[in-house]
Each structure stands twice: as structure tokens, then as C-alpha cells.
Design an enzyme around this catalytic site. Structure first.
Site, PDB file in Angstrom:
ATOM      1  CB  THR A 147     107.217  56.458  16.646  1.00  0.00           C
ATOM      2  OG1 THR A 147     105.802  55.795  17.343  1.00  0.00           O
ATOM      3  CG2 THR A 147     108.213  55.321  16.408  1.00  0.00           C
ATOM      4  CB  ALA A 155      97.815  50.098  33.405  1.00  0.00           C
ATOM      5  N   GLY A 156      99.896  52.527  31.776  1.00  0.00           N
ATOM      6  CA  GLY A 156     100.231  52.657  30.483  1.00  0.00           C
ATOM      7  C   GLY A 156      99.137  52.387  29.500  1.00  0.00           C
ATOM      8  CB  SER A 178      96.081  56.144  27.468  1.00  0.00           C
ATOM      9  OG  SER A 178      97.185  55.995  26.808  1.00  0.00           O
ATOM     10  CB  SER A 223      95.355  61.015  31.730  1.00  0.00           C
ATOM     11  OG  SER A 223      96.372  60.932  30.836  1.00  0.00           O
ATOM     12  CD  GLU A 270      98.030  64.271  29.345  1.00  0.00           C
ATOM     13  OE1 GLU A 270      98.761  64.639  30.141  1.00  0.00           O
ATOM     14  OE2 GLU A 270      97.018  63.423  29.468  1.00  0.00           O
ATOM     15  CG  ASP A 308      98.457  57.854  24.821  1.00  0.00           C
ATOM     16  OD1 ASP A 308      98.806  56.983  23.968  1.00  0.00           O
ATOM     17  OD2 ASP A 308      98.961  58.151  25.966  1.00  0.00           O
ATOM     18  CE1 TYR A 359     105.882  59.940  26.667  1.00  0.00           C
ATOM     19  CE2 TYR A 359     105.821  62.581  26.473  1.00  0.00           C
ATOM     20  CZ  TYR A 359     105.632  61.256  26.120  1.00  0.00           C
ATOM     21  OH  TYR A 359     104.850  61.204  24.891  1.00  0.00           O
TER      22      TYR A 359
END
Ligand code: GLA
Length: 379
Positions: A35, A121-122, A124, A126, A159, A171, A221
């Protein structure tokens, strides 16, 4: 959290001087997935797992870095227009260059970093690295301190422009602004946010890492984001945040099936974030959990960012009587986030480990969630 003393010792051995340690955490997200880049709401919290970086200026124009967990060293000039090729150092380079664009006189520095945010692992890892370096450079080089939201945007721009993932702000926001014992509800359009105390009496949050690695760099993504932007354009709004159900119905005949389903997921998720906010005011964790299951359905069938391993873990959670479960983060692997009664934890963990191993021949990892503080100087 990774022991900063050990990293400081590595720094001392490598560079023959003392450095200052900074930390920035990974994050969980209760609800509000995909979102953020649609101008909507997210509900993240920082976790105790973090990236720690030991930093000291070196009086030159070069950055000398050692990524301890990867046992990898790299070096680049802050004035170089292309930057290093290795992904891990591109995060550093991107942050350096974005800070310079903001007018911070970033000079050369030495840095050793590592951490315990699991990769892929989701959670975050990075964003934790970007936030940690941005926070450190702000402390070391900025004549006037840059505010937290701008630091988060430095990570996001890294990113976008240096790594190639067109991520939202969630994140980096969570990694910078986290507060122990609190989740945050962020309005990603306005940047305004509120802290929500998170002490769910009798319930726990638990992550189950499928140990299947997702790869956000590349297309899937960004493709989701492009779908959303296409629908928003046709609807004549800036982001899907401003698209109504009625408008989406009108547009449906002109949309591809995939674009329609992506947008349907995003509009549904906005409703679910609202339902969760209301349920939290009533301390109704079963209602929160029901919305989490619905989010997973949407992410799996409409947004198509789940995978068989995650679907299996969510189904398993439901069979075990877990109040709420869903995949978390960008998708294509990583963790499920589970909200469950404390008295169910033992049974659920045992079943998850056994059944996941039987089905996929992989050991899943259980990660208890402790909501911790955001980016900070340690010593
Ligand atoms: C990744 C991105 C975030 C967000 C999530 C999905 O973690 O970095 O900006 O879009 O996926 O909610």
C-alpha cells in the site's frame, strides 16, 4: 542484536583506530502490504534484529568498507559517478551520494558492518543497512541534522536509483522511526504517522521464515507497482489511494485481468487497514487476525506475490487455530507473520516445523518478535 563490541574490535584490527557504532533495525508489518507506493497506510514496527555499523571518518575521499557477515571488502570514492558493482556496497554508495545531494559534506570514511536481520526474509535487511548508514553519516558529517523522514527517503532513493527496486517508504521509515513497544500507522501520502502501543494481552507475534529466498531486484515487484500506476492513471488519480470501488468498477472493462486484480487487492487492503485500526482500539485481536488472513488471500490470488511455501504456512496456521497469519513484506518467499494466543505458541511451532519439513524438505525458522527502537547511536 549483533554485539557491537565484536564489530568494534574488527574495526580496530582492520583500521587501527576506534570507530563509533550505530544500529538500525529490520521491521515487521502488521497490515497494509503493497500500500505504501499506492499512497496508502502501513502498520509497521521495528524489531530487535538490526544492522550495526562501526564508522569513523578517514580524512580522504574514499570509503573503505568491510561487510563482516559476507567477509567481503570494498572501496570506492565518494566522487565516483558510477560506484561499485557489488550489490552490498551499492547500498552504501547510494546513501553516500543521496546524502551529498542533500548538501551534506560527506567525506571518506571507514566502516565495518554486520547484523542479525535475516537476508531475504522480508524483514528489510537492506532498508536496515541504508538507514544505519544514513543515520551514521548524518551524525558524522552533517553540519545541520537532517530529519528522520528525509533520511528514510535517502534509503528509498538508494533502492530506486542504485539498486533498481522501486520500493515504497515503509521499510526505511520503520527502521528510522521505530519505538520499542509501539507499532506505527503511517499515512504514506502525507508522511504523517502515529505510534500505537503494542501490548496485546495474551497474544504474541511470531514470524515463520519459509527460508525460500525472494528476489525483489528485477521485475516482479516493479511490475506490481507499474500495474497500480497504470490503473491510477486511467482513473485520473495520482495513486490508487484516491481510486474508489465505484471508479474501479467503471474502469474494469478497460483493464487487463491482472491489472484489475492488482487494483482490487490494493483497494481491499486499504479497507482492511482501517478495520484493523478499529479492532485495535477494541483490543479485538481475533478481528485483527481475520483481516490478516484476508490480506493473505488477496496477496496470493489477486496480487500474486505469494508462493506455495507461504500459502502452506498460512493454511497450517489456520488449521492450528492461529488468530491471524499472512505472508509479510514484498513477497516471493520470506516470512509469514502470525498473531496467536500465547497458549498456542508451543503447539503451533511444533506443527509448523514438522509439517513444513515433511512437505518441502526444508527447515523453517521461527523468529519471535520483539518490537524495538529505530536507528540510533550505540557508543
Ligand atoms: C517491500 C518494499 C516496501 C513495501 C513492501 C510491501 O518491503 O520495500 O516498500 O512495498 O515490500 O508492502
Amino acid at each position: 542484536m549483533t554485539d557491537s563490541k565484536i564489530l568494534k574490535e574488527h574495526f580496530r584490527c582492520r583500521f587501527g583506530k576506534e570507530g563509533v557504532a550505530y544500529a538500525a533495525p529490520g521491521r515487521i508489518n502488521l497490515i497494509g502490504e503493497h500500500t505504501d507506493y499506492n499512497g496508502g497506510f502501513v502498520f509497521p514496527g521495528a524489531v530487535s534484529q538490526a544492522i550495526v555499523a562501526v564508522v569513523a571518518p578517514n580524512g580522504s575521499r574514499r570509503v573503505n568498507a568491510y561487510a563482516k557477515d559476507l567477509d567481503l571488502e570494498g572501496s570506492f570514492s565518494v566522487d565516483d559517478d558510477k560506484g561499485p558493482e557489488h550489490l552490498t556496497f551499492r547500498y552504501l554508495y547510494g546513501v553516500v551520494r543521496e546524502m551529498m545531494k542533500l548538501g551534506v559534506a560527506v567525506g571518506g570514511f571507514d566502516v565495518v558492518y554486520g547484523g542479525d536481520v535475516p537476508l531475504g526474509a522480508g524483514m528489510s535487511s537492506s532498508a536496515a543497512l541504508e538507514s544505519c548508514i544514513a543515520f551514521a553519516l548524518n551524525d558524522v558529517f552533517a553540519a545541520e541534522r537532517i530529519d528522520g523522514m528525509t533520511l528514510a527517503r535517502v534509503g528509498q532513493a538508494t533502492e530506486h536509483c542504485y539498486v533498481g527496486v522501486k520500493c515504497g517508504i515503509m521499510d526505511q521509515f520503520a527502521s528510522i522511526h521505530g519505538r520499542a513497544g509501539h507499532l506505527m500507522r503511517l499515512d504514506c501520502r502525507s508522511g504523517l504517522f502515529q505510534y500505537f502501543p503494542w501490548h496485546p494481552e495474551g497474544y504474541s507475534l511470531l514470524l515463520v521464515n519459509s527460508c525460500v529466498k525472494h528476489e525483489l531486484v528485477g521485475s516482479p515487484y516493479n511490475e506490481r507497482r507499474e500495474s497500480c500506476e497504470r490503473v491510477a492513471r486511467l482513473a485520473g488519480v495520482e495513486t490508487l489511494r484516491d481510486c474508489t470501488w465505484q471508479k474501479l468498477d467503471e474502469l474494469a472493462p478497460h483493464l487487463s485481468d491482472a491489472d484489475y486484480r492488482r487494483a482490487r487487492y490494493v483497494l481491499g487492503e486499504a479497507d482492511r487497514v482501517k478495520a484493523v485500526s478499529d479492532a485495535l482500539v477494541r483490543d479485538d485481536y481475533d478481528a485483527v487476525g481475520q483481516q490478516m488472513y484476508l490480506t493473505h488471500q488477496g496477496l496470493s490470488y489477486d496480487y500474486e506475490v505469494s508462493c506455495p511455501e507461504l500459502d502452506f504456512l498460512v493454511d497450517l496456521a489456520k488449521r492450528c487455530g492461529v488468530a491471524g497469519s499472512r505472508m509479510m513484506g514484498g513477497g516471493f518467499g520470506g516470512c509469514t507473520i502470525n498473531l496467536l494466543r500465547d497458549d498456542l505458541v508451543g503447539r503451533f511451532v511444533e506443527a509448523a516445523q514438522r509439517e513444513y519439513r515433511q512437505k518441502f524438505g526444508i527447515e523453517c525458522k521461527i523468529i519471535p518478535v520483539e518490537i524495538g527502537d529505530g536507528a540510533r547511536k550505540i557508543s
